[in-house]
Design an enzyme around this catalytic site. Structure first.
Site, PDB file in Angstrom:
ATOM      1  N   THR A  39      45.450  25.665  44.098  1.00 18.34           N
ATOM      2  CA  THR A  39      46.577  24.861  43.634  1.00 18.34           C
ATOM      3  C   THR A  39      47.646  24.875  44.720  1.00 18.34           C
ATOM      4  O   THR A  39      47.547  25.604  45.700  1.00 18.34           O
ATOM      5  CB  THR A  39      47.178  25.432  42.333  1.00 18.34           C
ATOM      6  N   ALA A  88      47.139  30.970  44.545  1.00 17.12           N
ATOM      7  CA  ALA A  88      48.490  30.680  44.063  1.00 17.12           C
ATOM      8  C   ALA A  88      49.433  30.690  45.262  1.00 17.12           C
ATOM      9  O   ALA A  88      49.549  31.704  45.953  1.00 17.12           O
ATOM     10  CB  ALA A  88      48.916  31.719  43.030  1.00 17.12           C
ATOM     11  N   VAL A 142      46.795  35.125  47.123  1.00 16.96           N
ATOM     12  CA  VAL A 142      48.095  34.587  47.519  1.00 16.96           C
ATOM     13  C   VAL A 142      47.924  33.596  48.669  1.00 16.96           C
ATOM     14  O   VAL A 142      47.367  33.926  49.713  1.00 16.96           O
ATOM     15  CB  VAL A 142      49.064  35.715  47.927  1.00 16.96           C
ATOM     16  N   LYS A 143      48.399  32.388  48.460  1.00 14.85           N
ATOM     17  CA  LYS A 143      48.255  31.309  49.438  1.00 14.85           C
ATOM     18  C   LYS A 143      49.499  31.281  50.328  1.00 14.85           C
ATOM     19  O   LYS A 143      50.615  31.079  49.838  1.00 14.85           O
ATOM     20  CB  LYS A 143      48.069  29.993  48.698  1.00 14.85           C
ATOM     21  N   VAL A 144      49.275  31.467  51.629  1.00 15.44           N
ATOM     22  CA  VAL A 144      50.368  31.646  52.600  1.00 15.44           C
ATOM     23  C   VAL A 144      50.276  30.565  53.678  1.00 15.44           C
ATOM     24  O   VAL A 144      49.181  30.313  54.203  1.00 15.44           O
ATOM     25  CB  VAL A 144      50.285  33.041  53.245  1.00 15.44           C
TER      26      VAL A 144
END
Length: 218
Positions: free
Chosen positions: A27, A61, A87-89
């Site tokens: 997402t 996310a 965790v999307k960085v």
């Protein structure tokens, strides 16, 4: 190759999951906004709901901070939502620093907005679980997105990096097939592209013939 669905729409996630081929979800803030999800609490609750639908899959996310301290603080909160959260960085300087911090502290990450092999190398060195090359956007700029997947796969194989290549910005069923050929570990795409893999005119013709012949036994 694993299949992720790129959406925040719960009905589409459920449909893909019921198909039996779904391995995860990606997402981003744009997809959340498209579903009318506003406010941090609502976003976090939505992530939790997604995790409860796709029980055995990774759920990316995305942070919205762009400074190291903000990315880390936000990433820690996201990771606490559910064990399946990744965790999307973003691929920026402070993002790379945060990737390393997360890796050292047992938090899995997906480095997003990858457009070059050099960026993919930095993300792998920093310990990212996934890198997300945006092949559709690369194609739009006049370059070859699938060729980048091939290049990253070759580099990772030579260097022994464990980071998985997550082909993003998928535009069609053909993109999925080409990414599988190019060595992508994961593809993330809209439900439409996944369902598009089902379609072939000869299948439709053959099934219609079988159904017609079956009536003769009634």
């Amino acid at each position: 190759m694993k299949f992720f669905i790129d959406t925040a729409n719960l009905a589409q996630i459920k449909e893909a999951n019921d198909l039996g081929v779904l391995d995860g979800v990606t997402t981003n803030p744009s997809l959340m906004a498209k579903e009318g999800i506003k406010g941090q609490e609502a976003v976090y609750n939505h992530y939790k709901t997604i995790c409860e639908i796709v029980l055995n899959g990774d759920i990316s996310a995305e942070v919205v901070s762009t400074d190291f301290d903000g990315i880390v603080a936000e990433g820690k909160k996201l990771a606490a939502i559910h064990p399946n959260i990744v965790v999307k960085v973003p691929m920026i300087k402070d993002g790379v620093k945060a990737l390393k911090w997360f890796s050292d502290n047992g938090i899995r990450t997906n480095c997003t907005l990858i457009f070059s092999a050099g960026q993919a190398i930095l993300a792998a060195k920093a310990g990212a679980k996934y890198v997300s090359p945006f092949i559709g956007r690369i194609d739009d700029s006049g370059w070859d997105g699938v060729a980048l997947i091939e290049q990253i796969a070759r580099i990772y194989s030579i260097q022994g990096y464990d980071t998985e290549i997550l082909a993003a910005s998928i535009r069609s069923p053909l993109h999925i097939i080409k990414c599988a050929e190019a060595g992508a570990d994961v593809c993330t795409c809209p439900l439409e592209s996944i369902l598009g893999l089902l379609k072939h005119p000869l299948t439709d013709i053959g099934l219609a013939k079988f159904m017609e012949d079956a009536k003769k036994f009634s």
